[in-house]
Design a protein around this motif. Structure first.
Motif, PDB file in Angstrom:
ATOM      1  N   ILE A 237       0.840  -1.198   0.000  1.00 11.52           N
ATOM      2  CA  ILE A 237       0.000   0.000   0.000  1.00 11.52           C
ATOM      3  C   ILE A 237       0.873   1.246   0.000  1.00 11.52           C
ATOM      4  O   ILE A 237       1.758   1.400   0.845  1.00 11.52           O
ATOM      5  CB  ILE A 237      -0.954   0.029   1.211  1.00 11.52           C
ATOM      6  CG1 ILE A 237      -1.797  -1.256   1.264  1.00 11.52           C
ATOM      7  CG2 ILE A 237      -1.871   1.250   1.137  1.00 11.52           C
ATOM      8  CD1 ILE A 237      -2.767  -1.316   2.428  1.00 11.52           C
ATOM      9  N   ALA A 239       0.736   5.744  -0.530  1.00 10.93           N
ATOM     10  CA  ALA A 239      -0.109   6.929  -0.397  1.00 10.93           C
ATOM     11  C   ALA A 239       0.147   7.862  -1.577  1.00 10.93           C
ATOM     12  O   ALA A 239       1.300   8.103  -1.948  1.00 10.93           O
ATOM     13  CB  ALA A 239       0.184   7.652   0.914  1.00 10.93           C
ATOM     14  N   GLU A 271      -2.077  -1.388  -3.835  1.00 12.15           N
ATOM     15  CA  GLU A 271      -3.188  -0.462  -3.615  1.00 12.15           C
ATOM     16  C   GLU A 271      -2.630   0.928  -3.331  1.00 12.15           C
ATOM     17  O   GLU A 271      -1.521   1.071  -2.817  1.00 12.15           O
ATOM     18  CB  GLU A 271      -4.064  -0.907  -2.435  1.00 12.15           C
ATOM     19  CG  GLU A 271      -4.685  -2.287  -2.593  1.00 12.15           C
ATOM     20  CD  GLU A 271      -5.829  -2.331  -3.591  1.00 12.15           C
ATOM     21  OE1 GLU A 271      -6.292  -1.234  -4.005  1.00 12.15           O
ATOM     22  OE2 GLU A 271      -6.262  -3.439  -3.954  1.00 12.15           O
ATOM     23  N   ILE A 273      -3.709   4.730  -1.490  1.00  9.48           N
ATOM     24  CA  ILE A 273      -4.606   5.451  -0.590  1.00  9.48           C
ATOM     25  C   ILE A 273      -4.592   6.930  -0.989  1.00  9.48           C
ATOM     26  O   ILE A 273      -3.532   7.568  -0.985  1.00  9.48           O
ATOM     27  CB  ILE A 273      -4.163   5.302   0.877  1.00  9.48           C
ATOM     28  CG1 ILE A 273      -4.182   3.833   1.310  1.00  9.48           C
ATOM     29  CG2 ILE A 273      -5.038   6.155   1.787  1.00  9.48           C
ATOM     30  CD1 ILE A 273      -5.543   3.278   1.556  1.00  9.48           C
ATOM     31  N   ASP A 274      -5.757   7.475  -1.333  1.00  7.92           N
ATOM     32  CA  ASP A 274      -5.853   8.880  -1.731  1.00  7.92           C
ATOM     33  C   ASP A 274      -5.889   9.790  -0.500  1.00  7.92           C
ATOM     34  O   ASP A 274      -6.260   9.378   0.595  1.00  7.92           O
ATOM     35  CB  ASP A 274      -7.113   9.109  -2.565  1.00  7.92           C
ATOM     36  CG  ASP A 274      -7.038   8.436  -3.932  1.00  7.92           C
ATOM     37  OD1 ASP A 274      -5.913   8.339  -4.471  1.00  7.92           O
ATOM     38  OD2 ASP A 274      -8.089   8.003  -4.434  1.00  7.92           O
ATOM     39  N   LEU A 280       0.242   7.307   6.350  1.00  2.00           N
ATOM     40  CA  LEU A 280      -1.110   6.999   5.875  1.00  2.00           C
ATOM     41  C   LEU A 280      -1.990   6.382   6.954  1.00  2.00           C
ATOM     42  O   LEU A 280      -3.216   6.502   6.915  1.00  2.00           O
ATOM     43  CB  LEU A 280      -1.059   6.113   4.630  1.00  2.00           C
ATOM     44  CG  LEU A 280      -0.507   4.694   4.716  1.00  2.00           C
ATOM     45  CD1 LEU A 280      -0.656   4.034   3.327  1.00  2.00           C
ATOM     46  CD2 LEU A 280       0.928   4.601   5.128  1.00  2.00           C
ATOM     47  N   HIS A 281      -1.391   5.735   7.955  1.00  4.39           N
ATOM     48  CA  HIS A 281      -2.180   5.168   9.051  1.00  4.39           C
ATOM     49  C   HIS A 281      -2.696   6.253   9.996  1.00  4.39           C
ATOM     50  O   HIS A 281      -3.570   5.980  10.828  1.00  4.39           O
ATOM     51  CB  HIS A 281      -1.367   4.125   9.808  1.00  4.39           C
ATOM     52  CG  HIS A 281      -0.019   4.575  10.277  1.00  4.39           C
ATOM     53  ND1 HIS A 281       0.910   5.139   9.444  1.00  4.39           N
ATOM     54  CD2 HIS A 281       0.568   4.539  11.502  1.00  4.39           C
ATOM     55  CE1 HIS A 281       1.998   5.429  10.132  1.00  4.39           C
ATOM     56  NE2 HIS A 281       1.808   5.094  11.375  1.00  4.39           N
ATOM     57  N   GLN A 284      -5.550   8.272   6.827  1.00  4.80           N
ATOM     58  CA  GLN A 284      -6.733   7.555   6.355  1.00  4.80           C
ATOM     59  C   GLN A 284      -6.828   6.183   7.033  1.00  4.80           C
ATOM     60  O   GLN A 284      -6.834   5.134   6.373  1.00  4.80           O
ATOM     61  CB  GLN A 284      -6.678   7.385   4.827  1.00  4.80           C
ATOM     62  CG  GLN A 284      -6.698   8.658   4.029  1.00  4.80           C
ATOM     63  CD  GLN A 284      -8.028   9.389   4.117  1.00  4.80           C
ATOM     64  OE1 GLN A 284      -9.032   8.828   4.537  1.00  4.80           O
ATOM     65  NE2 GLN A 284      -8.043  10.655   3.723  1.00  4.80           N
ATOM     66  N   GLN A 287      -9.907   3.816   5.844  1.00  2.00           N
ATOM     67  CA  GLN A 287      -9.734   3.210   4.525  1.00  2.00           C
ATOM     68  C   GLN A 287      -8.651   2.144   4.557  1.00  2.00           C
ATOM     69  O   GLN A 287      -8.790   1.072   3.958  1.00  2.00           O
ATOM     70  CB  GLN A 287      -9.384   4.297   3.494  1.00  2.00           C
ATOM     71  CG  GLN A 287      -9.314   3.797   2.055  1.00  2.00           C
ATOM     72  CD  GLN A 287      -8.962   4.902   1.082  1.00  2.00           C
ATOM     73  OE1 GLN A 287      -8.935   6.079   1.432  1.00  2.00           O
ATOM     74  NE2 GLN A 287      -8.676   4.542  -0.159  1.00  2.00           N
ATOM     75  N   LEU A 288      -7.599   2.431   5.273  1.00  2.00           N
ATOM     76  CA  LEU A 288      -6.500   1.476   5.391  1.00  2.00           C
ATOM     77  C   LEU A 288      -6.960   0.202   6.103  1.00  2.00           C
ATOM     78  O   LEU A 288      -6.645  -0.919   5.661  1.00  2.00           O
ATOM     79  CB  LEU A 288      -5.352   2.135   6.162  1.00  2.00           C
ATOM     80  CG  LEU A 288      -3.997   1.455   6.152  1.00  2.00           C
ATOM     81  CD1 LEU A 288      -3.484   1.276   4.733  1.00  2.00           C
ATOM     82  CD2 LEU A 288      -3.003   2.261   6.969  1.00  2.00           C
TER      83      LEU A 288
END
Length: 300
Positions: A237, A239, A271, A273-274, A280-281, A284, A287-288
């Motif tokens: 994943i 970002a 993947e 993440i927008d 990112l954790h 978002q 979503q994550l």
């Protein structure tokens, strides 16, 4: 809108690991399926709180503070290097999981460590989640003399960590690094990221030695040789607004190098993440969490 903070309580345990007193953070029922989470550089286990709060299934989340971070004891050498992280992880998994295949997640530096480990001990991994843990820029042998000289010089002039006048200043520092971080989340993280010393200053819970240059060059070909041995499914994943790859040069070269590394992993799902940066954790977590649980719950 005000955000709820730390919905799920965590508990701390201290474990002897290879001569160091390791801090291990737990969330959830110990009888639930295990999910190990390994944090990144200059971070700590409580960093995963918001993502843990967003998980819908009952998990026993086990998240150590790496050596020299958070509440884990500092290393006894001059520098930190990846073989120690790998050996620490090996000992921690032995203690909590025995021979069972486990679900393992890592962010940034932690993502690099767990992905290397998954290639070294492929039988130990059920499913692997890598959050922006690509590794470091390629190096060349010609860089070795300069790197070793720099390391020797830094041993004589060791880096320091600045202190902060208040915990609010620590929270502001976190928000300077990540403008998406809300006041509530920054205040929560600051409590775990720092500690007040005898002089009244708030000190970051990270050994300054982590800031020293490594005397060992990062060998990408060796890393990729380890990654090719991974047998577990991997969820990778990234970002969309991350700046962690700025060290790799122009954007076109950066993407080319990222894709080259991803391609060597046998069974990988990628993947994005927008509206999220490298943390990112924090940006978002809901979503994550959805992506991670869908991946972990998929049929073998």
């Amino acid at each position: 809108m005000r955000q709820n903070i730390a919905i799920k309580p965590s508990r701390s345990e201290f474990l002897p690991v290879r001569g160091l007193r390791y801090h291990i953070r737990h969330w959830g029922d110990p009888s639930a399926p295990k999910l190990f989470m390994m944090h990144g550089w200059m971070d700590m286990s409580a960093s995963f709180q918001f993502m843990v709060d967003a998980l819908q299934q009952e998990w026993h989340v086990i998240a150590p503070d790496w050596r020299g971070f958070g509440q884990t004891e500092r290393g006894h050498g001059d520098s930190y290097w990846f073989p120690d992280y790998l050996a620490d992880l090996d000992a921690i998994l032995d203690h909590y999981a025995g021979d069972a295949a486990i679900n393992l997640l890592g962010h940034s530096m932690g993502g690099n460590v767990v992905t290397l480990y998954a290639g070294l001990r492929p039988q130990r991994i059920r499913r692997l989640v890598n959050l922006e843990g690509l590794g470091l820029p390629p190096t060349k042998a010609e860089q070795a003399p300069g790197r070793l000289v720099q390391w020797l010089d830094e041993l004589k002039n060791r880096p320091l960590m600045r202190g902060y006048d208040s915990i609010d200043d620590v929270a502001a520092r976190l928000q300077k690094n990540n403008a998406r971080l809300s006041d509530e989340r920054a205040a929560f993280l600051a409590q775990h990221w720092s500690q007040q010393d005898e002089s009244g200053l708030w000190q970051i819970l990270g050994d300054p030695a982590h800031k020293q240059v490594s005397p060992v060059l990062y060998r990408v070909d060796e890393m990729m040789a380890c990654w090719r041995r991974i047998t577990a499914p991997v969820l990778w994943i990234e970002a969309t607004n991350s700046d962690i790859w700025r060290f790799f040069g122009p954007a076109t070269l950066k993407r080319e190098e990222i894709d080259r590394r991803i391609a060597c992993v046998p069974n990988i799902q990628v993947e994005m993440i927008d509206d999220a940066g490298h943390m990112l954790h924090h940006d978002q977590p809901e979503q994550l969490a959805r992506l991670i649980e869908t991946f972990l719950q998929a049929a073998p």
